[in-house]
Scaffold this active site. Structure first.
Site, short mmCIF file in Angstrom:
data_model
loop_
_atom_site.label_atom_id
_atom_site.label_comp_id
_atom_site.label_asym_id
_atom_site.label_seq_id
_atom_site.Cartn_x
_atom_site.Cartn_y
_atom_site.Cartn_z
N HIS A 17 -2.85 0.91 9.44
CA HIS A 17 -2.77 -0.43 10.02
C HIS A 17 -1.98 -0.44 11.33
O HIS A 17 -1.22 0.48 11.63
CB HIS A 17 -2.09 -1.38 9.02
CG HIS A 17 -0.68 -0.99 8.70
ND1 HIS A 17 0.38 -1.29 9.52
CD2 HIS A 17 -0.16 -0.32 7.65
CE1 HIS A 17 1.49 -0.81 9.00
NE2 HIS A 17 1.20 -0.21 7.86
N ALA A 18 -2.15 -1.52 12.08
CA ALA A 18 -1.43 -1.71 13.34
C ALA A 18 0.05 -1.98 13.07
O ALA A 18 0.46 -2.28 11.94
CB ALA A 18 -2.05 -2.85 14.13
N GLU A 19 0.85 -1.90 14.13
CA GLU A 19 2.29 -2.09 14.00
C GLU A 19 2.65 -3.48 13.47
O GLU A 19 2.04 -4.48 13.84
CB GLU A 19 2.97 -1.90 15.36
CG GLU A 19 4.49 -1.99 15.30
CD GLU A 19 5.11 -2.06 16.67
OE1 GLU A 19 5.59 -1.02 17.15
OE2 GLU A 19 5.13 -3.16 17.26
N ASP A 22 8.17 -5.34 10.96
CA ASP A 22 9.11 -4.47 10.25
C ASP A 22 9.03 -3.02 10.72
O ASP A 22 10.04 -2.31 10.74
CB ASP A 22 8.88 -4.53 8.74
CG ASP A 22 9.51 -5.77 8.11
OD1 ASP A 22 10.29 -6.45 8.80
OD2 ASP A 22 9.23 -6.05 6.93
N ARG A 66 -1.03 -6.57 6.51
CA ARG A 66 -1.04 -5.75 7.72
C ARG A 66 -2.28 -4.87 7.78
O ARG A 66 -2.82 -4.62 8.86
CB ARG A 66 0.23 -4.92 7.82
CG ARG A 66 0.54 -3.99 6.64
CD ARG A 66 1.97 -3.49 6.76
NE ARG A 66 2.38 -2.49 5.78
CZ ARG A 66 2.93 -2.80 4.60
NH1 ARG A 66 3.08 -4.07 4.25
NH2 ARG A 66 3.32 -1.83 3.78
N GLU A 90 0.49 0.84 0.33
CA GLU A 90 1.51 1.82 0.68
C GLU A 90 2.31 2.21 -0.56
O GLU A 90 2.30 1.50 -1.58
CB GLU A 90 2.43 1.24 1.75
CG GLU A 90 3.49 2.20 2.29
CD GLU A 90 2.92 3.46 2.90
OE1 GLU A 90 2.27 4.22 2.16
OE2 GLU A 90 3.15 3.71 4.10
#
Length: 218
Positions: A17-19, A22, A66, A90
């Site tokens: 995923h993109a930034e 957090d 995200r 995750e």
């Protein structure tokens, strides 16, 4: 597993995923549902056309926001619906969730030391081990790959840890070797897997054809 044919090999593209806000703040997320940062939204806009160019036949994502937001940006260029799969989440980081990286090192030196020694300790005391993540995420990735017909591609959006361990599980790579050899995935970067065989055999297997690919280095 179906052999590659004249239609071409099967492909699986596993994307981190993109930034998030957090990520930028060096906060441990795990299953914490975090929004993309402004930089992350820009990363998605840059990466999505490259990922859509794979002409995927399906897009599957972790159900955390995200990842799902990253997947939706890709899907918007393909006309496909995103399928959510919580097994792609995750690693659960237990007591570390929401803590700054420096705070984790200060408060949990024994767990950090065990991980540094190569032990597969549960992250954050009450979280998951890598073996547990590899089992759930690897099973999900294997099922996705089995859905593909010859010549088809799946785009799978996951996370830094779950993506790496799922790919390693699919190709049969020891997790410790994978961790030692491959650098972590950058945000909105991806791993390309291709079903390939030997010139003398019809048997095929999944192989890593690209690691940490992105619009800045493909």
């Amino acid at each position: 597993m179906t052999s590659a044919s004249s239609a071409g090999p099967r492909r699986v593209v596993v994307v981190r995923h993109a930034e998030t806000v957090d990520n930028a703040a060096r906060i441990w997320q795990g299953h914490k549902d975090t929004e993309l940062s402004e930089r992350g939204r820009a990363q998605v806009q840059a990466a999505a056309p490259h990922l859509a160019a794979y002409a995927p036949s399906l897009i599957v994502s972790s159900d955390l926001r995200r990842a799902a937001a990253t997947a939706e940006a890709i899907a918007g260029l393909t006309g496909l619906e995103v399928r959510l799969d919580p097994r792609l989440r995750e690693v659960h980081v237990g007591e570390w969730q929401g803590l700054h990286a420096d705070e984790v090192r200060e408060r949990y030196p024994e767990v950090v030391a065990a991980l540094d020694r190569g032990e597969d300790a549960p992250r954050g005391v009450t979280g998951e081990t890598m073996a547990q993540v590899a089992h759930r995420a690897g099973t999900a990735l294997r099922e996705i790959s089995d859905e593909l017909e010859a010549g088809e591609t799946a785009v799978v959006v996951a996370h830094g840890v779950s993506a790496r361990v799922a790919v390693s599980d699919l190709v049969g790579l020891d997790q410790d070797v994978s961790d030692a050899v491959f650098r972590g995935l950058g945000n909105c970067h991806w791993i390309e897997l291709v079903e390939a065989g030997k010139s003398y055999s019809e048997a095929t297997r999944w192989r890593i054809s690209g690691w940490n690919l992105g619009p800045w280095n493909v």
